[in-house]
Scaffold this active site. Structure first.
Site, PDB file in Angstrom:
ATOM      1  N   GLU A 108       0.833  -1.204   0.000  1.00  0.00           N
ATOM      2  CA  GLU A 108       0.000   0.000   0.000  1.00  0.00           C
ATOM      3  C   GLU A 108       0.868   1.255   0.000  1.00  0.00           C
ATOM      4  O   GLU A 108       0.621   2.200  -0.749  1.00  0.00           O
ATOM      5  CB  GLU A 108      -0.905   0.001   1.239  1.00  0.00           C
ATOM      6  CG  GLU A 108      -1.913  -1.124   1.262  1.00  0.00           C
ATOM      7  CD  GLU A 108      -2.584  -1.296   2.617  1.00  0.00           C
ATOM      8  OE1 GLU A 108      -3.638  -1.942   2.668  1.00  0.00           O
ATOM      9  OE2 GLU A 108      -2.042  -0.789   3.614  1.00  0.00           O
ATOM     10  N   ASP A 143     -12.324  -7.558   0.841  1.00  0.00           N
ATOM     11  CA  ASP A 143     -13.166  -8.715   1.105  1.00  0.00           C
ATOM     12  C   ASP A 143     -14.427  -8.254   1.824  1.00  0.00           C
ATOM     13  O   ASP A 143     -14.598  -7.060   2.086  1.00  0.00           O
ATOM     14  CB  ASP A 143     -12.408  -9.739   1.962  1.00  0.00           C
ATOM     15  CG  ASP A 143     -11.928  -9.136   3.275  1.00  0.00           C
ATOM     16  OD1 ASP A 143     -12.725  -9.104   4.231  1.00  0.00           O
ATOM     17  OD2 ASP A 143     -10.770  -8.668   3.343  1.00  0.00           O
TER      18      ASP A 143
END
Length: 283
Positions: free
Chosen positions: A45, A251
């Site tokens: 990230e 998710d």
């Protein structure tokens, strides 16, 4: 009367200030510099954000690596916090103390607890809260507030994002190209990426349970759950530094979370990083 040397006057004055105002806290003494702090939990990230930095320079502070430079016209400092609340709080505190940023932004992934969201979607956190802080009793006592170590007062249950940063992010994200969800067939879903302003909850646990996800939704109004945001928000709240947490879903925090995470993490990380980079350029 004998006159004191000029330096003695300064010494006397500084001593008087220390005696008369011993309760000045770090928050009250905090003098921000014209620099924006960017944080992310994972190396991947943070790497996405670092790629956008012009003339990056690495700085080591107490063993942690910070990268300074510019994104657009803005001076930035970027760091990887590591996973979990303690790591996030420690890195945030070191960044605030050493670099004195004007604001803190956090980019990263999260599990979705809002049934209307799916992997790849974005949650801009208008507020964050801990979902694993409180008392465990037979009566299921609701989560309690943390206590501010500086003022000794209770913190709010929900840490509110800076309203200016929040409003800017809501406008900027409309112009950011976001990646659709990869399909098993190899294509990409034609469903547009959904972006919403909502509630993000934090705990030292990777949630992979439909029941737990529903509980977080019912108890906190949670749209997403992760492991760092509220810790960053609490430190910023106590030091009085504006902050904003931006999360893209990897998710749905259900029984398939680990499988979905592996599949959608790259897309989610890129979407979140692209929003944060665009936000920096718009400041």
């Amino acid at each position: 009367m004998r006159k004191l040397p000029l330096i003695a006057y300064f010494f006397t004055l500084s001593t008087a200030v220390a005696v008369l105002f011993p309760s000045l806290t770090f928050a009250q003494r905090y003098k921000p510099r014209s620099i924006t702090g960017l944080l992310g939990a994972f190396g991947a990230e943070v790497a996405l954000v670092k790629k956008a930095i012009h003339k990056p320079k690495n700085v080591i502070v107490d063993g942690l690596s910070f990268t300074t430079g510019r994104i657009g016209k803005q001076r930035v400092v970027v760091a990887e916090t590591g996973i979990g609340k303690v790591n996030a709080a420690m890195t945030t505190a070191l960044m605030l103390d050493h670099f004195r940023p004007t604001r803190i932004l956090f980019t990263g992934i999260a599990g979705g607890t809002n049934p209307d969201l799916q992997p790849g979607d974005i949650v801009i956190a208008s507020r964050t809260a801990y979902h694993d802080y409180g008392s465990i009793t037979d009566k299921n006592t609701p989560t309690k507030q943390t206590r501010n170590a500086i003022t000794k007062e209770f913190n709010p249950v929900y840490f509110l994002a800076d309203s200016v940063l929040l409003h800017l992010a809501e406008n900027v994200v409309k112009r950011v190209p976001l990646e659709g969800i990869p399909l098993a067939s190899g294509g990409v879903s034609d469903r547009p990426v959904k972006v919403m302003t909502g509630t993000v909850v934090t705990g030292d646990v990777f949630v992979a349970s439909s029941d737990k996800g529903k509980s977080l939704r019912a108890d906190f109004g949670a749209d997403a759950t992760e492991m760092e945001g509220a810790a960053v928000a609490q430190v910023c709240y106590q030091i009085q530094v504006p902050h904003l947490i931006i999360r893209s879903l990897s998710d749905r925090a259900d029984a398939e979370a680990h499988i979905a995470y592996d599949k959608f993490y790259p897309t989610a990380a890129r979407n979140s990083a692209n929003v944060v980079i665009a936000l920096i350029k718009a400041l």
